[in-house]
Design an enzyme around this catalytic site. Sequence first.
Site, PDB file in Angstrom:
ATOM      1  N   GLU A  52       2.931 -12.405  -5.026  1.00  0.00           N
ATOM      2  CA  GLU A  52       1.656 -12.761  -5.646  1.00  0.00           C
ATOM      3  C   GLU A  52       1.684 -12.613  -7.163  1.00  0.00           C
ATOM      4  O   GLU A  52       0.920 -13.270  -7.883  1.00  0.00           O
ATOM      5  CB  GLU A  52       0.513 -11.920  -5.059  1.00  0.00           C
ATOM      6  CG  GLU A  52       0.502 -10.446  -5.451  1.00  0.00           C
ATOM      7  CD  GLU A  52       1.383  -9.558  -4.584  1.00  0.00           C
ATOM      8  OE1 GLU A  52       1.203  -8.322  -4.653  1.00  0.00           O
ATOM      9  OE2 GLU A  52       2.234 -10.092  -3.851  1.00  0.00           O
ATOM     10  N   ARG A  71       8.909   2.474  -3.497  1.00  0.00           N
ATOM     11  CA  ARG A  71       9.892   3.563  -3.479  1.00  0.00           C
ATOM     12  C   ARG A  71      10.470   3.787  -2.087  1.00  0.00           C
ATOM     13  O   ARG A  71      11.287   4.678  -1.898  1.00  0.00           O
ATOM     14  CB  ARG A  71       9.280   4.855  -4.031  1.00  0.00           C
ATOM     15  CG  ARG A  71       8.098   5.401  -3.275  1.00  0.00           C
ATOM     16  CD  ARG A  71       7.648   6.751  -3.858  1.00  0.00           C
ATOM     17  NE  ARG A  71       7.164   6.626  -5.214  1.00  0.00           N
ATOM     18  CZ  ARG A  71       5.885   6.420  -5.555  1.00  0.00           C
ATOM     19  NH1 ARG A  71       4.971   6.313  -4.602  1.00  0.00           N
ATOM     20  NH2 ARG A  71       5.523   6.311  -6.804  1.00  0.00           N
ATOM     21  N   GLU A 106       8.187   7.996   4.603  1.00  0.00           N
ATOM     22  CA  GLU A 106       6.996   8.237   3.788  1.00  0.00           C
ATOM     23  C   GLU A 106       5.942   8.996   4.576  1.00  0.00           C
ATOM     24  O   GLU A 106       5.293   9.907   4.056  1.00  0.00           O
ATOM     25  CB  GLU A 106       6.426   6.900   3.309  1.00  0.00           C
ATOM     26  CG  GLU A 106       5.158   7.032   2.475  1.00  0.00           C
ATOM     27  CD  GLU A 106       4.638   5.700   1.980  1.00  0.00           C
ATOM     28  OE1 GLU A 106       3.740   5.725   1.116  1.00  0.00           O
ATOM     29  OE2 GLU A 106       5.114   4.647   2.446  1.00  0.00           O
ATOM     30  N   CYS A 166       5.581  -5.990   0.992  1.00  0.00           N
ATOM     31  CA  CYS A 166       5.967  -4.614   0.700  1.00  0.00           C
ATOM     32  C   CYS A 166       5.732  -3.724   1.924  1.00  0.00           C
ATOM     33  O   CYS A 166       6.477  -3.796   2.898  1.00  0.00           O
ATOM     34  CB  CYS A 166       5.238  -4.120  -0.543  1.00  0.00           C
ATOM     35  SG  CYS A 166       6.032  -2.683  -1.332  1.00  0.00           S
ATOM     36  N   LEU A 167       4.663  -2.926   1.937  1.00  0.00           N
ATOM     37  CA  LEU A 167       4.357  -2.119   3.123  1.00  0.00           C
ATOM     38  C   LEU A 167       4.140  -3.008   4.344  1.00  0.00           C
ATOM     39  O   LEU A 167       4.491  -2.640   5.461  1.00  0.00           O
ATOM     40  CB  LEU A 167       3.112  -1.267   2.866  1.00  0.00           C
ATOM     41  CG  LEU A 167       2.706  -0.315   3.998  1.00  0.00           C
ATOM     42  CD1 LEU A 167       3.731   0.790   4.174  1.00  0.00           C
ATOM     43  CD2 LEU A 167       1.323   0.279   3.753  1.00  0.00           C
ATOM     44  N   GLY A 168       3.593  -4.205   4.130  1.00  0.00           N
ATOM     45  CA  GLY A 168       3.380  -5.135   5.230  1.00  0.00           C
ATOM     46  C   GLY A 168       4.670  -5.581   5.884  1.00  0.00           C
ATOM     47  O   GLY A 168       4.713  -5.826   7.099  1.00  0.00           O
ATOM     48  N   MET A 169       5.740  -5.699   5.098  1.00  0.00           N
ATOM     49  CA  MET A 169       7.058  -5.975   5.670  1.00  0.00           C
ATOM     50  C   MET A 169       7.548  -4.772   6.456  1.00  0.00           C
ATOM     51  O   MET A 169       8.068  -4.899   7.574  1.00  0.00           O
ATOM     52  CB  MET A 169       8.056  -6.314   4.574  1.00  0.00           C
ATOM     53  CG  MET A 169       9.512  -6.338   5.042  1.00  0.00           C
ATOM     54  SD  MET A 169      10.681  -6.594   3.691  1.00  0.00           S
ATOM     55  CE  MET A 169      12.232  -6.131   4.465  1.00  0.00           C
ATOM     56  N   GLN A 170       7.390  -3.583   5.888  1.00  0.00           N
ATOM     57  CA  GLN A 170       7.862  -2.367   6.553  1.00  0.00           C
ATOM     58  C   GLN A 170       7.152  -2.150   7.885  1.00  0.00           C
ATOM     59  O   GLN A 170       7.766  -1.733   8.868  1.00  0.00           O
ATOM     60  CB  GLN A 170       7.667  -1.169   5.624  1.00  0.00           C
ATOM     61  CG  GLN A 170       8.512  -1.250   4.364  1.00  0.00           C
ATOM     62  CD  GLN A 170       8.161  -0.186   3.342  1.00  0.00           C
ATOM     63  OE1 GLN A 170       7.355   0.710   3.597  1.00  0.00           O
ATOM     64  NE2 GLN A 170       8.759  -0.280   2.149  1.00  0.00           N
ATOM     65  N   GLY A 189       0.831  -1.194   0.000  1.00  0.00           N
ATOM     66  CA  GLY A 189       0.000   0.000   0.000  1.00  0.00           C
ATOM     67  C   GLY A 189       0.864   1.242   0.000  1.00  0.00           C
ATOM     68  O   GLY A 189       2.090   1.162   0.063  1.00  0.00           O
ATOM     69  N   HIS A 247       6.729  -8.432  -4.355  1.00  0.00           N
ATOM     70  CA  HIS A 247       5.337  -8.871  -4.498  1.00  0.00           C
ATOM     71  C   HIS A 247       5.282 -10.299  -5.037  1.00  0.00           C
ATOM     72  O   HIS A 247       5.177 -10.512  -6.254  1.00  0.00           O
ATOM     73  CB  HIS A 247       4.585  -7.918  -5.435  1.00  0.00           C
ATOM     74  CG  HIS A 247       4.273  -6.604  -4.825  1.00  0.00           C
ATOM     75  ND1 HIS A 247       3.097  -6.352  -4.143  1.00  0.00           N
ATOM     76  CD2 HIS A 247       5.002  -5.457  -4.751  1.00  0.00           C
ATOM     77  CE1 HIS A 247       3.106  -5.103  -3.694  1.00  0.00           C
ATOM     78  NE2 HIS A 247       4.247  -4.541  -4.036  1.00  0.00           N
TER      79      HIS A 247
END
Length: 237
Positions: free
Chosen positions: A211, A164, A94, A70-74, A43, A209
């Site tokens: 998926e 990013r 961000e 992605c954001l879920g890892m962060q 996201g 990603h």
Amino acid sequence: ALTHGGMANRVKVKVEWVDAEIFDREDPAPHLEGFHAILVPGGFGERGTAGKIKAAQYAREHQIPYLGICLGMQMAVIEAARNVAGVHNAGSEEFDLEAGKKRYEPVVYHLKEWVQGNQKVNRSKDDAKGGTMRLGAYDALLTPDSRVAEVYGKTSIDERHRHRYEVDITYRKALEEAGLRFSGMSPDGKLPEIVEWPDHPWFIGVQFHPELKSKPFDPHPLFKDFVRAAKDLSRLV
């Protein structure tokens, strides 16, 4: 991809979306305690991230299989930094850029330089948004005795990216001393690709990603094993 993972495990995966903003006001436990696994997807922007961090914390503390993409890892890294590694004001650059003011210690930063093939790519946060992304397939090296190396069955992979912002390698030592393992890295060792909690039944965060490479009869190994872990938990509760 979750459906593909279910097919490989001969189960039907029931997916239920949970609005992360609910956790801004409420304890996540009543909303999450009935699930056999938790996935926090990618996201953009700060909206809902406080709840996603709480979801990662719940999964870590209650030994629920967790996949962060992605954001879920962060969010999982920020949670680890705040609640385990002692970086109590950890956050993402961000969020500060969106708010227009400095609020957090950024364990996640705007990626300005990376290697693509044999070339170095440079970007600025002021560039046109599409041009600031690390986009497409990149190689990663996995730690040989890690869970992800076991899941993939190899130590060299390539996965598709679309982001990013990146976890800051500066915090690797503090986070690993707290128990979070950086089990996948870019070939130059500068960009974290995968993190995991070794003392957890199944807790993996990936910057890419997976998926995007999953197929019905060729499920992505991460989704296949994530669903297996959820299936195993379902037999225990």
